[in-house]
Design a protein around this motif. Structure first.
Motif, short mmCIF file in Angstrom:
data_model
loop_
_atom_site.label_atom_id
_atom_site.label_comp_id
_atom_site.label_asym_id
_atom_site.label_seq_id
_atom_site.Cartn_x
_atom_site.Cartn_y
_atom_site.Cartn_z
N LYS A 1 0.85 -1.18 0.00
CA LYS A 1 0.00 0.00 0.00
C LYS A 1 0.89 1.23 0.00
CE LYS A 1 -3.36 2.52 2.88
NZ LYS A 1 -4.11 2.51 4.17
N THR B 1 0.80 5.77 -1.04
CA THR B 1 0.02 6.96 -1.43
C THR B 1 0.92 7.92 -2.18
OG1 THR B 1 -1.41 6.73 0.51
CG2 THR B 1 -1.39 8.88 -0.57
N GLN C 1 -3.51 10.05 -3.93
CA GLN C 1 -4.06 8.78 -4.41
C GLN C 1 -3.49 7.63 -3.59
OE1 GLN C 1 -3.29 9.53 -8.86
NE2 GLN C 1 -4.83 7.91 -8.88
N THR C 2 -4.34 6.71 -3.19
CA THR C 2 -3.89 5.52 -2.47
C THR C 2 -3.95 4.32 -3.40
OG1 THR C 2 -4.63 6.37 -0.33
CG2 THR C 2 -4.29 3.99 -0.50
N PHE C 3 -2.88 3.56 -3.43
CA PHE C 3 -2.77 2.38 -4.29
C PHE C 3 -2.56 1.14 -3.42
CE2 PHE C 3 -1.25 6.01 -6.72
CZ PHE C 3 -1.87 5.86 -7.95
N HIS C 4 -3.26 0.07 -3.78
CA HIS C 4 -3.05 -1.24 -3.14
C HIS C 4 -2.66 -2.24 -4.23
CE1 HIS C 4 -5.67 0.57 -0.01
NE2 HIS C 4 -4.99 -0.19 0.82
N HIS D 1 -11.67 -3.94 0.47
CA HIS D 1 -11.09 -2.66 0.07
C HIS D 1 -12.14 -1.70 -0.50
CE1 HIS D 1 -7.45 -5.09 0.45
NE2 HIS D 1 -6.81 -3.95 0.58
N ASP E 1 -8.48 6.44 -5.93
CA ASP E 1 -7.70 5.31 -5.40
C ASP E 1 -7.81 4.11 -6.34
OD1 ASP E 1 -7.25 7.01 -3.30
OD2 ASP E 1 -8.64 6.00 -1.93
N LYS E 2 -6.74 3.30 -6.37
CA LYS E 2 -6.69 2.15 -7.27
C LYS E 2 -6.27 0.89 -6.53
CE LYS E 2 -7.38 5.20 -10.51
NZ LYS E 2 -8.78 5.38 -10.98
N THR E 3 -6.87 -0.24 -6.93
CA THR E 3 -6.51 -1.55 -6.37
C THR E 3 -6.08 -2.45 -7.52
OG1 THR E 3 -8.17 -1.27 -4.62
CG2 THR E 3 -7.30 -3.49 -4.98
N ASP F 1 -11.61 1.57 -10.48
CA ASP F 1 -10.67 1.42 -9.37
C ASP F 1 -10.09 0.02 -9.19
OD1 ASP F 1 -12.95 0.18 -8.40
OD2 ASP F 1 -12.97 1.23 -6.48
#
Length: 320
Positions: free
Chosen positions: A34, A36, A40-43, A85, A139-141, A169
């Motif tokens: 994880k 940022t 933007q937060t990415f997992h 998520h 945000d994207k996963t 996302d």
């Protein structure tokens, strides 16, 4: 003979106990990354151990190697992680989750990917950060799924990596140990743009023209981020092939028929359509538009409807 038999037993044992090797630390456990960047937060979420749970059961009892078991071991955990998520995977992901006859190869490939996951995650992180600097979004996963060995096109023609975007996302990357650094980074950028395009254009049913130019947008963006990578599906069509592709595209511009789309995607020799015709002509149309409108920012041309892009390119005659 006395030397060969113990060696055979050792090899057989090592292949049969990958789960034990993970427990003992010989193969690392999977880890979610994880981070940022600019809000933007990415997992990055792996499905390696889920696949190994499947291969372990399928290897021990071949009669259990069914779609039902694969769904229980891999697909359902994927769905749970999507929910955890608060992401949206849409409803078209089922086609990307299926069992394999090559259980041993999938298991070996997955263990190799696990051992290399830190490098893999690092490449994807770099690509997502570079992409978000060009155009930011929500945000994207990103899910990482070992590719099915039966999908030989991935190692043979796609440099070990294939991607699909399920929503604005959620991205799924299918990866083979043969992946190249350039291809992985490029594909992550390509799929990232799909999520941005879905954010600004909405989640809607697309015509053949819309799907074709969405791919053109994604490849044009990925080429901006990684200009030195030249995947096969962005190669310019030969003149005779382009004529056939344009003729079929013009006849089916507003078609929602997926069978027509798959003819362009997979190729249809009887109609003169080579493999990846939609990608190749979509990229050519976008490049033509961008050559004519160099002042447009990425955000501006991402927001354009397919017909607007076509009208602003040298291919506008397709609208007549």
């Amino acid at each position: 003979m006395l030397l060969i038999v113990p060696l055979f037993l050792l090899i057989s044992c090592s292949k049969a106990t990958i789960q034990e090797q993970i427990k003992e630390g010989e193969i690392p456990s999977q880890t979610t990354l994880k981070f940022t960047h600019n809000g933007q937060t990415f997992h990055i979420i792996p499905l390696y151990e889920e696949v190994l749970n499947y291969t372990g059961s399928a290897r021990d009892n071949a009669s259990l190697n069914t779609k039902k078991m694969y769904f229980e071991k891999v697909l359902e955990p994927f769905q749970d992680k999507v929910d955890e998520h608060n992401a949206d995977a849409g409803s078209y992901y089922f086609d990307y989750f299926f069992p394999t006859k090559d259980v041993a190869e999938l298991e070996e490939n997955t263990a190799e990917l696990l051992q290399n996951q830190k490098v893999i995650n690092g490449y994807i992180k770099e690509s997502l950060i570079k992409s978000s600097k060009h155009i930011a979004g929500g945000d994207k996963t990103i899910f990482m799924l070992p590719s099915n060995p039966e999908m030989t096109v991935i190692p043979d023609k796609m440099e070990g990596i294939s991607g699909v975007t399920f929503s604005d996302d959620v991205i799924l990357l299918q990866i083979d140990p043969s992946f190249t650094e350039k291809a992985l980074k490029y594909t992550a950028a390509h799929e990232y743009h799909h999520t941005i395009n879905m954010e600004v254009m909405g989640m809607k049913r697309e015509t053949l023209l819309g799907l074709t130019l969405n791919e053109g947008k994604a490849d044009s963006f990925a080429k901006i981020v990684y200009p030195d990578h030249n995947p096969q599906w962005t190669e310019t069509l030969p003149e005779d092939s382009e004529e056939a592709v344009l003729a079929e595209l013009k006849k089916n511009l507003n078609s929602f028929d997926l069978s027509v789309y798959y003819e362009f995607f997979g190729g249809e020799p009887s109609k003169g359509l080579p493999q990846w015709s939609n990608y190749r002509i979509g990229f050519s149309i976008l490049q033509s538009y961008l050559d004519a409108h160099p002042e447009d920012s990425i955000e501006e041309w991402t927001k354009l409807e397919a017909e607007e892009i076509l009208q602003g390119s040298e291919y506008k005659h397709l609208l007549n």
